[in-house]
Write a protein that holds these residues in place. Sequence first.
Motif, PDB file in Angstrom:
ATOM      1  N   GLY A  36       0.778  -1.237   0.000  1.00 51.91           N
ATOM      2  CA  GLY A  36       0.000   0.000   0.000  1.00 51.91           C
ATOM      3  C   GLY A  36       0.806   1.282   0.000  1.00 51.91           C
ATOM      4  O   GLY A  36       0.260   2.361   0.262  1.00 51.91           O
ATOM      5  N   LEU A  37       2.096   1.207  -0.344  1.00 52.15           N
ATOM      6  CA  LEU A  37       2.913   2.422  -0.309  1.00 52.15           C
ATOM      7  C   LEU A  37       2.504   3.449  -1.362  1.00 52.15           C
ATOM      8  O   LEU A  37       2.553   4.652  -1.116  1.00 52.15           O
ATOM      9  CB  LEU A  37       4.386   2.046  -0.477  1.00 52.15           C
ATOM     10  N   VAL A  57      10.086   6.294   3.790  1.00 53.95           N
ATOM     11  CA  VAL A  57      11.375   5.607   3.672  1.00 53.95           C
ATOM     12  C   VAL A  57      11.178   4.141   4.027  1.00 53.95           C
ATOM     13  O   VAL A  57      10.704   3.811   5.120  1.00 53.95           O
ATOM     14  CB  VAL A  57      12.429   6.238   4.597  1.00 53.95           C
ATOM     15  N   GLU A  58      11.543   3.258   3.104  1.00 52.05           N
ATOM     16  CA  GLU A  58      11.434   1.824   3.375  1.00 52.05           C
ATOM     17  C   GLU A  58      12.609   1.345   4.220  1.00 52.05           C
ATOM     18  O   GLU A  58      13.764   1.621   3.893  1.00 52.05           O
ATOM     19  CB  GLU A  58      11.434   1.033   2.068  1.00 52.05           C
ATOM     20  N   ASP A  59      12.302   0.620   5.273  1.00 50.57           N
ATOM     21  CA  ASP A  59      13.322  -0.132   5.994  1.00 50.57           C
ATOM     22  C   ASP A  59      13.403  -1.485   5.290  1.00 50.57           C
ATOM     23  O   ASP A  59      12.648  -2.410   5.582  1.00 50.57           O
ATOM     24  CB  ASP A  59      12.938  -0.293   7.463  1.00 50.57           C
ATOM     25  N   LEU A  69       9.932   1.242  -3.714  1.00 53.93           N
ATOM     26  CA  LEU A  69       8.504   1.541  -3.573  1.00 53.93           C
ATOM     27  C   LEU A  69       8.236   2.901  -2.941  1.00 53.93           C
ATOM     28  O   LEU A  69       7.245   3.553  -3.258  1.00 53.93           O
ATOM     29  CB  LEU A  69       7.827   0.455  -2.730  1.00 53.93           C
ATOM     30  N   GLY A  70       9.090   3.311  -2.010  1.00 56.65           N
ATOM     31  CA  GLY A  70       8.911   4.582  -1.327  1.00 56.65           C
ATOM     32  C   GLY A  70       9.700   5.690  -2.002  1.00 56.65           C
ATOM     33  O   GLY A  70      10.212   5.552  -3.114  1.00 56.65           O
ATOM     34  N   VAL A  92      18.933   3.823  -1.282  1.00 55.04           N
ATOM     35  CA  VAL A  92      18.316   3.902  -2.606  1.00 55.04           C
ATOM     36  C   VAL A  92      17.334   5.066  -2.569  1.00 55.04           C
ATOM     37  O   VAL A  92      16.459   5.105  -1.705  1.00 55.04           O
ATOM     38  CB  VAL A  92      17.591   2.599  -2.974  1.00 55.04           C
ATOM     39  N   ILE A  93      17.487   6.016  -3.476  1.00 56.57           N
ATOM     40  CA  ILE A  93      16.584   7.178  -3.543  1.00 56.57           C
ATOM     41  C   ILE A  93      15.826   7.103  -4.860  1.00 56.57           C
ATOM     42  O   ILE A  93      16.374   7.350  -5.930  1.00 56.57           O
ATOM     43  CB  ILE A  93      17.350   8.510  -3.431  1.00 56.57           C
ATOM     44  N   ALA A  94      14.552   6.742  -4.769  1.00 57.23           N
ATOM     45  CA  ALA A  94      13.731   6.581  -5.967  1.00 57.23           C
ATOM     46  C   ALA A  94      13.179   7.905  -6.474  1.00 57.23           C
ATOM     47  O   ALA A  94      12.956   8.074  -7.679  1.00 57.23           O
ATOM     48  CB  ALA A  94      12.582   5.609  -5.670  1.00 57.23           C
ATOM     49  N   ASP A  95      12.962   8.854  -5.568  1.00 54.85           N
ATOM     50  CA  ASP A  95      12.384  10.139  -5.944  1.00 54.85           C
ATOM     51  C   ASP A  95      13.468  11.045  -6.528  1.00 54.85           C
ATOM     52  O   ASP A  95      14.483  11.331  -5.878  1.00 54.85           O
ATOM     53  CB  ASP A  95      11.757  10.800  -4.710  1.00 54.85           C
TER      54      ASP A  95
END
Length: 422
Positions: free
Chosen positions: A136-137, A150-152, A170-171, A193-196
């Motif tokens: 559900g992120l 932030v995903e742990d 995902l986050g 990891v920085i997705a944004d």
Amino acid sequence: MKGHVAGALRWRDLPAALLHAMRRGAGAVEDFRAAFARSLGLDPARAGEVRLFGSGRAALHAFTASLDLPAGAEVLLPGYTCVVVPNVFMHLGLTVRYVDIAAGDVNPTADAISAAIGPATRLVVVPHNFGLITEGLEALKARHPEVVFVEDAAHAWGSVDAAGRVAGTLGHAAFFSFEYSKPLTTGIGGALVIADATLRERFAARMPALHAPSATTIVKQALTLCWHRLTMSLPRPALGLLVAGLRAPSRLLGVVAKTPDSEVSGDTQPDYRAGLHPFSAAIGLMQARRFAEIHALRRAQAADYDALLAGLPGWIRPSCDAGRRGAVLLRYPVLLPDATARDAAIAALAHEDIVGGTWFDDVVHPRGSRRFGYTTGACPQGEHAALVVLNLPLGRHARLSATQRAAVRSIAERHGGPGGAR
């Protein structure tokens, strides 16, 4: 012993890593970064998307510091976590609040997280405990655009959500740990990891300068890694003799690398500016290249436990079937009827040369930590899980014999209770 540490490491990885580090020098760090990015399905050439640190907690600290959160900003944490996570925010002077996990599970639901977000909430740590994904992120990000999620992913290398998306992507960002007991280990180490894209650019401008660990530190980490790997090769009687003979001299000489008690208590800070040594990175590279094989083995072992424990009363397997299908579990968690049954099962497993783990043994693991920001009773489901959780081992060194498989089934039958496994 069939245990939980160095689960992807082969003896031949160590000399191969040493040769690679000697040949490539600092390039070994980039080699590992690229291989780890590929294991997540990411493009290694994408600038700044994956960065390596001397620990997972250092990665989380650096990212949070880059956000320049205002005074009074609040961070939400799961009410079932490791002490190094809340300690990061304690050291940054931020307020934390905890969200309870769901009954019979090891993660909070997205709905519980959403309900807990308040006007002061600026960052939420979303756990994937044991490799089980908190679903559900995407909806959370859409519903709360002012919050950074932030995903742990310390436990979740290789896990995917119900839509097939990889944990750590995902986050807005995620951190991984490469500590001794994690699916991929470098001794001590971690990744961010920085997705944004916007946050990635912001972080690049604020990235702290990292320093290489000392030679003494690396020697300690290597010796400790070898020790953990050795413990996975010996039967219980031989291991007992070895431990008895080496415990005193190893402590006297200070050759064991571990999180200091003062850090667990929150009295001292870790070195958040430590980078990853080329030798450590090369050890990680040897494992990251085999990511498909490592993930497939853990999935197969978890499926074997599923079949072994099917229909047994009292051993609850957290998360729904959909959540488990995409998981690459760090350890195989079960929730027993009570602490007495859990402790009896651990003792019985030890007689079969199987280590029964107790992660997490407290709502802020380990038991006896400061529990920064936590009030007793705030997360009753997390407190209950800590009393009754039992972990079964996974990985290269946890392949159970037919006799051990039968013993696990027998132990579960003897130490179960009302409720039924699922």
